[in-house]
Enzyme design. Structure first.
Site, PDB file in Angstrom:
ATOM      1  N   ARG A 113      38.219  39.714 -16.378  1.00 32.73           N
ATOM      2  CA  ARG A 113      37.689  38.344 -16.477  1.00 32.73           C
ATOM      3  C   ARG A 113      36.670  38.213 -17.612  1.00 32.73           C
ATOM      4  NH1 ARG A 113      37.394  36.900 -10.058  1.00 32.73           N
ATOM      5  NH2 ARG A 113      39.491  36.071  -9.976  1.00 32.73           N
TER       6      ARG A 113
ATOM      7  N   LYS B  23      52.733  31.116   3.059  1.00 33.34           N
ATOM      8  CA  LYS B  23      52.778  29.882   3.852  1.00 33.34           C
ATOM      9  C   LYS B  23      53.379  28.687   3.126  1.00 33.34           C
ATOM     10  CE  LYS B  23      48.739  30.829   6.675  1.00 33.34           C
ATOM     11  NZ  LYS B  23      47.336  30.474   6.799  1.00 33.34           N
TER      12      LYS B  23
ATOM     13  N   GLY C  55      47.274  34.189  -8.905  1.00 35.73           N
ATOM     14  CA  GLY C  55      47.293  34.899  -7.626  1.00 35.73           C
ATOM     15  C   GLY C  55      48.151  36.147  -7.628  1.00 35.73           C
TER      16      GLY C  55
ATOM     17  N   GLY D 246      43.500  29.289  -6.261  1.00 41.17           N
ATOM     18  CA  GLY D 246      43.401  27.965  -5.647  1.00 41.17           C
ATOM     19  C   GLY D 246      43.394  26.851  -6.679  1.00 41.17           C
TER      20      GLY D 246
HETATM   21  P1  AMP Z   1      50.315  33.641  -1.134  1.00 39.27           P
HETATM   22  O1  AMP Z   1      48.856  33.903  -1.279  1.00 39.27           O
HETATM   23  O2  AMP Z   1      50.644  32.465  -0.299  1.00 39.27           O
HETATM   24  O3  AMP Z   1      51.052  33.671  -2.451  1.00 39.27           O
HETATM   25  O4  AMP Z   1      50.871  34.844  -0.253  1.00 39.27           O
HETATM   26  C1  AMP Z   1      50.875  36.141  -0.694  1.00 39.27           C
HETATM   27  C2  AMP Z   1      51.075  37.027   0.488  1.00 39.27           C
HETATM   28  O5  AMP Z   1      52.288  36.713   1.143  1.00 39.27           O
HETATM   29  C3  AMP Z   1      51.154  38.493   0.123  1.00 39.27           C
HETATM   30  O6  AMP Z   1      50.057  39.168   0.672  1.00 39.27           O
HETATM   31  C4  AMP Z   1      52.449  38.951   0.769  1.00 39.27           C
HETATM   32  O7  AMP Z   1      52.344  40.203   1.426  1.00 39.27           O
HETATM   33  C5  AMP Z   1      52.734  37.872   1.765  1.00 39.27           C
HETATM   34  N1  AMP Z   1      54.157  37.790   2.064  1.00 39.27           N
HETATM   35  C6  AMP Z   1      55.168  37.592   1.217  1.00 39.27           C
HETATM   36  N2  AMP Z   1      56.345  37.638   1.838  1.00 39.27           N
HETATM   37  C7  AMP Z   1      56.097  37.887   3.148  1.00 39.27           C
HETATM   38  C8  AMP Z   1      56.897  38.053   4.308  1.00 39.27           C
HETATM   39  N3  AMP Z   1      58.232  37.969   4.232  1.00 39.27           N
HETATM   40  N4  AMP Z   1      56.269  38.284   5.481  1.00 39.27           N
HETATM   41  C9  AMP Z   1      54.942  38.370   5.565  1.00 39.27           C
HETATM   42  N5  AMP Z   1      54.116  38.207   4.489  1.00 39.27           N
HETATM   43  C10 AMP Z   1      54.685  37.976   3.302  1.00 39.27           C
END
Ligand code: AMP
Length: 423
Positions: A40, A206, A375, A398
């Site tokens: 950073r 999510k 991210g 975010g």
């Molecule tokens: P995000 O911050 O929403 O991009 O989510 C990232 C996180 O989603 C990572 O820590 C992944 O381990 C998790 N992730 C991705 N695919 C899966 C899955 N099929 N089941 C559970 N966690 C997941």
């Protein structure tokens, strides 16, 4: 309207207050805080070097960690001053406060080209509260305001929003730094009228985190490829069984509406056709945070609709990679946000790494613009050793999501428009 940038400014001899993102990971080594990863700090060098070249008196400010209004010594920015001095090969002065007489005096003594880093802004609760008095005290330090901390621009804090309003009200310029300028260009202008086909790849945990992004991008995308846990909420919405996959059962309606919208718009909306599945087993142990340790056992590929009751989906399968690959290879613009599986576990990282390689291949062979929305996808690209082979990687998590949703970020909105340049 395009924002004023640091390139547009005439700052010779002026005190330029630069909000940077120096929220770097540190660890205690024999009683000394040592910076683990200076990415950073390195990323702000172009802006700082340009200001030095232009003869500005540069005052840098940032937050580090969450000291919650206390002078927490382990969260001092002093090590960041030393690191910056190393990287930029110039002295960087440090003052152990960020407002007040001592700081004003030190800032006042700077000569053109000199650099000063202030102490952690979050030693004051007033920073996050966007307290008007605190914002005014910060504004006193600069004749000109520059924000290069895109990752903090979605928060209306005193250093990202309040003080800029004070400076703008004085009639002085508020500009984007070079890093911020690139974020606005790639996440904003480039996606406004993307070269087609425009392919969006979304993964991660999510649906609820990304549904607004999906909704907005459905207006423009030719294809949306879904991976990660969020795929299972969409599958659930299609009436499929998803076993023990991570899902948001209360988001089924939202997922269904997104798929309907894609159909109406004629955008392809692709879900995995095969999955890597595993059986979550409670080990009876707890981790450092007191949470139960779940082991994913018996990983295997599962093809076809319904998942077995005892298994959860943890990655996309090879057939899905193949199908997504065909779409990605044809793309002229790619936006990717979120891993395709639990990529932190090497057994479930193949799908994410395969997508990383496909995105890089499309950039090289098809001349596609590849934009990575921050991210975990950025982490995955780095882990795959492909970090420098895409067009742009966002530094915001975010902030990038909110920007992609089409929200106006307070830290961006407050910057002067190009036409109101005063320099
Ligand atoms: P995000 O911050 O929403 O991009 O989510 C990232 C996180 O989603 C990572 O820590 C992944 O381990 C998790 N992730 C991705 N695919 C899966 C899955 N099929 N089941 C559970 N966690 C997941």
């Amino acid at each position: 309207m395009a924002k004023l940038t640091v390139r547009d400014l005439n700052v010779r001899g002026k005190r330029v207050f630069v909000r940077v993102d120096f929220n770097v990971p540190m660890e205690d080594q024999d009683g000394q805080m040592v910076i683990n990863d200076a990415t950073r700090i390195r990323e702000t060098l172009p802006t700082i070097e340009l200001l030095v070249e232009k003869g500005a008196r540069v005052i840098l400010a940032a937050h580090l960690g969450r000291p919650k209004g206390k002078r927490e010594p382990s969260m001092s920015l002093r090590p960041a001053a030393a690191k910056l001095a190393d990287l930029i090969c110039r002295p960087v002065a440090f003052v152990d406060d960020c407002i007040g007489e001592k700081v004003e005096k030190t800032a006042g003594l700077l000569q053109p080209g000199d650099l000063l880093l202030l102490e952690n802004l979050r030693y004051y609760n007033e920073e996050e509260a966007n307290d008007p008095g605190f914002a005014a005290a910060l504004a006193k330090l600069g004749d000109v305001y520059v924000n290069d901390a895109f990752g903090a621009a979605h928060r209306a804090h005193a250093s990202t929003e309040g003080m800029a309003r004070v400076i703008a009200a004085r009639g002085d310029p508020c500009a984007a730094g070079l890093l911020m300028e690139r974020e606005l260009k790639f996440l904003g202008e480039e996606l406004e009228n993307p070269a087609r086909p425009f392919v969006v790849i979304l993964g991660g945990a999510k649906v609820s985190d990304k549904i607004n992004v999906i909704d907005r991008l459905l207006e423009k995308a030719d294809a949306i490829l879904i991976g990660g846990a969020m795929a299972y909420t969409f599958k659930l919405a299609q009436g499929l069984k998803v076993g023990r996959s991570l899902v948001e059962a209360d988001k089924i309606d939202v997922a269904r509406a997104a798929m309907e919208k894609a159909k109406t718009r004629g955008a392809r909306f692709l879900l995995p056709v095969d999955d890597v599945v595993a059986n979550p087993v409670d080990t009876g142990k707890v981790n450092k945070k007191g949470k139960p340790v779940i082991e994913m056992q018996n990983p295997r590929v599962h093809s076809g609709g319904n998942l077995p009751d005892e298994s959860g989906g943890v990655d996309i399968g090879l057939e899905t990679v193949k199908r997504y690959g065909e779409v990605i290879r044809s793309a002229k613009t790619i936006l990717w946000n979120g891993p395709m599986g639990i990529f932190e576990d090497p057994r479930f990282a193949d799908g994410t790494f395969a997508v990383a390689r496909l995105v890089v291949e499309a950039s090289h062979k098809n001349g596609a613009k590849s934009i990575i929305g921050g991210g975990d996808s950025v982490k995955a690209l780095h882990n795959a050793g492909l970090g420098d082979q895409v067009t742009f990687m966002s530094t915001g998590g975010g902030a990038s999501l909110e920007f992609l949703e089409g929200k106006e970020l307070p830290g961006v909105a407050v910057l002067s428009d190009k036409q109101s340049e005063r320099g």
